[in-house]
Every structure is written in structure tokens, then in C-alpha cells.
Scaffold this motif. Structure first.
Motif, PDB file in Angstrom:
ATOM      1  N   ASP A  33       0.839  -1.196   0.000  1.00 27.78           N
ATOM      2  CA  ASP A  33       0.000   0.000   0.000  1.00 27.78           C
ATOM      3  C   ASP A  33       0.877   1.249   0.000  1.00 27.78           C
ATOM      4  O   ASP A  33       1.725   1.433   0.882  1.00 27.78           O
ATOM      5  N   LYS A  63      -2.941   5.788  -4.053  1.00 25.66           N
ATOM      6  CA  LYS A  63      -4.082   6.683  -3.761  1.00 25.66           C
ATOM      7  C   LYS A  63      -3.835   8.043  -4.393  1.00 25.66           C
ATOM      8  O   LYS A  63      -2.710   8.550  -4.355  1.00 25.66           O
ATOM      9  N   HIS A  96      -8.076   9.181  -1.938  1.00 23.42           N
ATOM     10  CA  HIS A  96      -7.437   9.138  -0.609  1.00 23.42           C
ATOM     11  C   HIS A  96      -8.359   9.655   0.497  1.00 23.42           C
ATOM     12  O   HIS A  96      -8.418   9.059   1.586  1.00 23.42           O
ATOM     13  N   TRP A  97      -9.064  10.766   0.242  1.00 27.35           N
ATOM     14  CA  TRP A  97     -10.041  11.312   1.200  1.00 27.35           C
ATOM     15  C   TRP A  97     -11.171  11.953   0.396  1.00 27.35           C
ATOM     16  O   TRP A  97     -10.903  12.570  -0.648  1.00 27.35           O
ATOM     17  N   TYR A 174      -6.410   0.725   7.961  1.00 26.02           N
ATOM     18  CA  TYR A 174      -5.109   1.408   8.078  1.00 26.02           C
ATOM     19  C   TYR A 174      -4.821   1.696   9.535  1.00 26.02           C
ATOM     20  O   TYR A 174      -5.715   1.604  10.385  1.00 26.02           O
ATOM     21  N   PRO A 176      -3.455  -0.277  11.600  1.00 24.16           N
ATOM     22  CA  PRO A 176      -4.055  -1.413  12.310  1.00 24.16           C
ATOM     23  C   PRO A 176      -3.387  -1.689  13.656  1.00 24.16           C
ATOM     24  O   PRO A 176      -3.944  -2.439  14.458  1.00 24.16           O
ATOM     25  N   GLY A 180       1.082   2.167  17.053  1.00 25.21           N
ATOM     26  CA  GLY A 180       1.898   1.788  18.208  1.00 25.21           C
ATOM     27  C   GLY A 180       1.122   1.750  19.518  1.00 25.21           C
ATOM     28  O   GLY A 180       1.586   1.160  20.497  1.00 25.21           O
ATOM     29  N   ILE A 215      -3.090  -3.490   6.745  1.00 20.95           N
ATOM     30  CA  ILE A 215      -1.855  -3.079   6.057  1.00 20.95           C
ATOM     31  C   ILE A 215      -0.898  -2.417   7.048  1.00 20.95           C
ATOM     32  O   ILE A 215      -0.575  -1.226   6.911  1.00 20.95           O
ATOM     33  N   LYS A 217       2.219  -0.886   8.761  1.00 18.34           N
ATOM     34  CA  LYS A 217       3.500  -0.373   8.268  1.00 18.34           C
ATOM     35  C   LYS A 217       4.609  -0.953   9.137  1.00 18.34           C
ATOM     36  O   LYS A 217       4.536  -0.912  10.368  1.00 18.34           O
ATOM     37  N   ALA A 218       5.627  -1.505   8.508  1.00 22.38           N
ATOM     38  CA  ALA A 218       6.773  -2.003   9.253  1.00 22.38           C
ATOM     39  C   ALA A 218       8.000  -1.734   8.405  1.00 22.38           C
ATOM     40  O   ALA A 218       7.976  -1.903   7.183  1.00 22.38           O
ATOM     41  N   ASP A 226       7.237 -10.278  12.221  1.00 21.01           N
ATOM     42  CA  ASP A 226       6.328 -10.398  13.370  1.00 21.01           C
ATOM     43  C   ASP A 226       4.872 -10.235  12.897  1.00 21.01           C
ATOM     44  O   ASP A 226       3.993 -11.031  13.251  1.00 21.01           O
ATOM     45  N   ASN A 227       4.632  -9.234  12.057  1.00 22.13           N
ATOM     46  CA  ASN A 227       3.270  -8.997  11.588  1.00 22.13           C
ATOM     47  C   ASN A 227       2.792 -10.140  10.686  1.00 22.13           C
ATOM     48  O   ASN A 227       1.620 -10.550  10.759  1.00 22.13           O
TER      49      ASN A 227
HETATM   50  P1  NAP Z   1       0.510   1.237  11.981  1.00 18.15           P
HETATM   51  O1  NAP Z   1       0.703   0.264  10.898  1.00 18.15           O
HETATM   52  O2  NAP Z   1      -0.655   1.080  12.898  1.00 18.15           O
HETATM   53  O3  NAP Z   1       1.798   1.346  12.907  1.00 18.15           O
HETATM   54  C1  NAP Z   1       3.080   1.549  12.384  1.00 18.15           C
HETATM   55  C2  NAP Z   1       4.056   1.678  13.546  1.00 18.15           C
HETATM   56  O4  NAP Z   1       4.128   0.449  14.266  1.00 18.15           O
HETATM   57  C3  NAP Z   1       5.477   1.993  13.084  1.00 18.15           C
HETATM   58  O5  NAP Z   1       6.052   2.859  14.033  1.00 18.15           O
HETATM   59  C4  NAP Z   1       6.156   0.629  13.090  1.00 18.15           C
HETATM   60  O6  NAP Z   1       7.536   0.751  13.346  1.00 18.15           O
HETATM   61  C5  NAP Z   1       5.480  -0.017  14.263  1.00 18.15           C
HETATM   62  N1  NAP Z   1       5.427  -1.484  14.137  1.00 18.15           N
HETATM   63  C6  NAP Z   1       5.022  -2.197  13.058  1.00 18.15           C
HETATM   64  N2  NAP Z   1       5.038  -3.512  13.309  1.00 18.15           N
HETATM   65  C7  NAP Z   1       5.488  -3.653  14.580  1.00 18.15           C
HETATM   66  C8  NAP Z   1       5.731  -4.773  15.399  1.00 18.15           C
HETATM   67  N3  NAP Z   1       5.476  -6.009  14.970  1.00 18.15           N
HETATM   68  N4  NAP Z   1       6.214  -4.559  16.670  1.00 18.15           N
HETATM   69  C9  NAP Z   1       6.443  -3.289  17.108  1.00 18.15           C
HETATM   70  N5  NAP Z   1       6.212  -2.179  16.377  1.00 18.15           N
HETATM   71  C10 NAP Z   1       5.739  -2.369  15.111  1.00 18.15           C
HETATM   72  O7  NAP Z   1       0.425   2.741  11.390  1.00 18.15           O
HETATM   73  P2  NAP Z   1       0.306   3.468   9.989  1.00 18.15           P
HETATM   74  O8  NAP Z   1       1.595   3.506   9.293  1.00 18.15           O
HETATM   75  O9  NAP Z   1      -0.415   4.749  10.264  1.00 18.15           O
HETATM   76  O10 NAP Z   1      -0.751   2.592   9.137  1.00 18.15           O
HETATM   77  C11 NAP Z   1      -0.364   1.551   8.265  1.00 18.15           C
HETATM   78  C12 NAP Z   1      -0.501   1.950   6.817  1.00 18.15           C
HETATM   79  O11 NAP Z   1      -1.828   2.345   6.505  1.00 18.15           O
HETATM   80  C13 NAP Z   1       0.317   3.188   6.425  1.00 18.15           C
HETATM   81  O12 NAP Z   1       1.691   2.935   6.373  1.00 18.15           O
HETATM   82  C14 NAP Z   1      -0.327   3.536   5.123  1.00 18.15           C
HETATM   83  O13 NAP Z   1       0.112   2.651   4.095  1.00 18.15           O
HETATM   84  C15 NAP Z   1      -1.797   3.302   5.469  1.00 18.15           C
HETATM   85  N6  NAP Z   1      -2.493   4.540   5.930  1.00 18.15           N
HETATM   86  C16 NAP Z   1      -3.482   5.055   5.130  1.00 18.15           C
HETATM   87  C17 NAP Z   1      -4.154   6.192   5.534  1.00 18.15           C
HETATM   88  C18 NAP Z   1      -5.264   6.733   4.667  1.00 18.15           C
HETATM   89  O14 NAP Z   1      -5.672   7.883   4.858  1.00 18.15           O
HETATM   90  N7  NAP Z   1      -5.771   5.954   3.747  1.00 18.15           N
HETATM   91  C19 NAP Z   1      -3.850   6.837   6.742  1.00 18.15           C
HETATM   92  C20 NAP Z   1      -2.847   6.259   7.545  1.00 18.15           C
HETATM   93  C21 NAP Z   1      -2.194   5.119   7.129  1.00 18.15           C
HETATM   94  P3  NAP Z   1       8.662   0.512  12.197  1.00 18.15           P
HETATM   95  O15 NAP Z   1       8.329   1.385  11.041  1.00 18.15           O
HETATM   96  O16 NAP Z   1       9.913   0.916  12.918  1.00 18.15           O
HETATM   97  O17 NAP Z   1       8.650  -0.940  11.829  1.00 18.15           O
END
Ligand code: NAP
Length: 261
Positions: A33, A63, A96-97, A174, A176, A180, A215, A217-218, A226-227
Motif C-alpha cells: 500500500d 491513492k 485518498h479522502w 489502516y 491497524p 503503536g 496493512i 507499516k513495518a 512479526d506482523n
Molecule cells: P501502523 O501500521 O498502525 O503502525 C506503524 C508503527 O508500528 C510503526 O512505528 C512501526 O515501526 C510499528 N510497528 C510495526 N510492526 C510492529 C511490530 N510487529 N512490533 C512493534 N512495532 C511495530 O500505522 P500506519 O503507518 O499509520 O498505518 C499503516 C498503513 O496504513 C500506512 O503505512 C499507510 O500505508 C496506510 N495509511 C493510510 C491512511 C489513509 O488515509 N488511507 C492513513 C494512515 C495510514 P517501524 O516502522 O519501525 O517498523
């Protein structure tokens, strides 16, 4: 659509982003993504090209940003995204929005034209509220494939999930891992300890129980793996209920232009 994908928001060091995408694909991920606004489409494309996985096996989503939702801009910027990604088409293109230059009829007609031209396989929406999902589905005659929204144990959005189900729209979660915050929820830690897994895996397993694609982010290989291991975690009905019953709420992505504001 593979139920686990790799998020890439803020993975914006190009070499690191390429490496994360390549690592994820070689670890078994088949869904990536990105978005125009993340400014990492070129790095994502390089990661896909570098991985030992054929392009056609990867479900790739991007997006269109809110400044570019007028019809001519949808076409122009999508072509630019494809160039940066180094692909002939994407599997899913999201609005996107529903904000700024979004107009349901004009924007979605432009997306349908891209689909007819073979540049995108599916049409997605993101951050749409139930009434906006209904309107989009109506305008496109049932062709909306997915709504990508913030969804995790601290923002379970049951009404929105139900509305998407009613309109035949897949839900993609997103943030998910609540960016953190899931690591600080005692109930999740207790379930994680019972399974010998991480809170991240518990959150992702809970989303899968709800039929929702996630999805996370890692960046590092450790987090990516891990995910991915969440696919082997099965929660009991009681554990799912414990997570359903959490009453703490935490929306992590909340710009002024969010339709709920
Ligand atoms: P997220 O996936 O909820 O959390 C990412 C954070 O968790 C990062 O700091 C990551 O660190 C850490 N992490 C990941 N796996 C981990 C694990 N197994 N153990 C410990 N920490 C872990 O947050 P997000 O990036 O906001 O959301 C995911 C994706 O959704 C985005 O990257 C983007 O592609 C999409 N998104 C879309 C929208 C939209 O408006 N459509 C908005 C927000 C996000 P590291 O990076 O250091 O691994």
C-alpha cells in the motif's frame, strides 16, 4: 486481495523503503500500500522490481491525493504514479479522502475511465463515512471495491464496517496497530502473553476475525516478520469478545478535512 499488506506511510528514506518492500515480498507478503502523498512510489516500485516475486503476484495499491481529484488531474497524476511505480497498471486505486477537489460524480467517473483504459484494476475509496460509501457505490453502479479506513482495537468502527458490508465494499484497515498504541493496552498484552505472540499479532488476528484486510507499516525485517506471523494466530471467541468490549477509543489520524470533523 491478500488480507495482509505492507503499509509504507512515512517509510520515506528511499533506500530503506525499497528494502522494506523487497524484504516483505520475499517474506511472503503479496499486497503493498502506498499513496501519491507518501512520495515513495518510486522506492516502492524499486522494491517490487528487486524482489524475487513476479509483478503479477503482487497486489499493488496507491491513492490519488485530495488536490488531484478533478477529472483531468486524476488521469494525469495516475499516469505519473504508474511511471514512478514502474508498472503498467495498479490493482487498486483509491480516492485518498473525500475532501477538497473530490466531487462524487466527476471524480468517480474519471476513476471509471482509468479502469476502462486498463490502467487500474479496481476502484477504492478511503476515509469515507457510511453515507459517502452509499453515494459512491450508487454513482459507480456497484463498482467500489474497498474502503480503507482507520481500524484497530481502539477504533473498531462497527457501524462503518456494517455499512460497507451492506454495500458490498471490502474494508481495509489502516493504522491497524493504532500507530503503536496497541502495545499499551493491558487486555491485548494479556492475550498476547497467553499465545506467546506480540500485541501487534493479536490486533492483526482480531481484524482478520472481523473479515478485514490489514496493512501494518513495518520498516525492519523483525517487524515485517512479526506482523506476517499474525496469520498463524487464532483467537478464541472469548478473546475476540474481550477486544470487542474495550471501551478506550483512540483515533490516530484526524485531519481537519476528515469527513467526521
Ligand atoms: P501502523 O501500521 O498502525 O503502525 C506503524 C508503527 O508500528 C510503526 O512505528 C512501526 O515501526 C510499528 N510497528 C510495526 N510492526 C510492529 C511490530 N510487529 N512490533 C512493534 N512495532 C511495530 O500505522 P500506519 O503507518 O499509520 O498505518 C499503516 C498503513 O496504513 C500506512 O503505512 C499507510 O500505508 C496506510 N495509511 C493510510 C491512511 C489513509 O488515509 N488511507 C492513513 C494512515 C495510514 P517501524 O516502522 O519501525 O517498523
Amino acid at each position: 486481495m491478500p488480507m495482509l499488506g505492507l503499509g509504507t506511510w512515512e517509510n520515506d528514506d528511499p533506500a530503506q523503503c525499497t528494502e522494506s518492500v523487497r524484504t516483505a515480498l520475499e517474506a511472503g507478503y503479496r499486497h503493498v500500500d502506498t499513496a501519491q502523498i507518501y512520495e515513495n512510489e518510486a522506492a516502492v516500485g524499486e522494491g517490487i522490481a528487486a524482489a524475487d516475486v513476479p509483478r503479477e503476484d503482487v497486489f499493488l495499491a496507491t491513492k490519488v491525493w485530495i488536490d488531484s481529484l478533478a477529472p483531468a488531474d486524476v488521469e494525469e497524476t495516475t499516469r505519473e504514479s504508474l511511471d514512478r511505480l514502474g508498472v503498467d497498471s495498479v490493482d487498486l486505486l483509491y480516492v485518498h479522502w473525500p475532501a477538497r477537489t473530490y466531487d462524487p460524480e466527476a471524480t468517480l467517473a474519471a476513476f471509471a475511465d482509468l479502469q476502462d483504459a486498463g490502467l487500474i484494476d479496481r476502484i477504492g475509496i478511503s476515509n469515507f463515512e457510511p453515507e459517502q460509501v452509499a453515494t459512491a457505490q450508487d454513482v459507480l453502479g456497484g463498482d467500489v471495491f474497498a474502503n480503507q479506513v482507520e481500524l484497530h482495537p481502539l477504533l473498531p468502527q462497527p457501524e462503518l464496517r456494517e455499512a460497507c458490508a451492506d454495500h458490498g465494499v471490502e474494508v481495509v484497515a489502516y493504522s491497524p496497530l493504532a500507530r503503536g498504541a496497541v502495545f499499551d493496552v493491558p487486555e491485548l498484552t494479556e492475550i498476547a502473553e497467553a499465545h506467546g505472540v506480540s500485541e501487534a499479532q493479536v490486533s492483526l488476528a482480531w481484524l482478520r476475525e472481523k473479515g478485514v484486510t490489514a496493512i501494518p507499516k513495518a520498516t525492519s525485517e523483525a517487524h515485517i516478520r512479526d506482523n506476517a506471523a499474525s496469520l498463524d494466530v487464532s483467537l478464541t471467541d472469548e478473546e475476540v469478545q474481550t477486544i470487542d468490549d474495550l471501551d478506550r477509543r483512540d483515533r490516530r489520524v484526524d485531519p481537519d478535512f476528515g469527513p467526521w470533523n
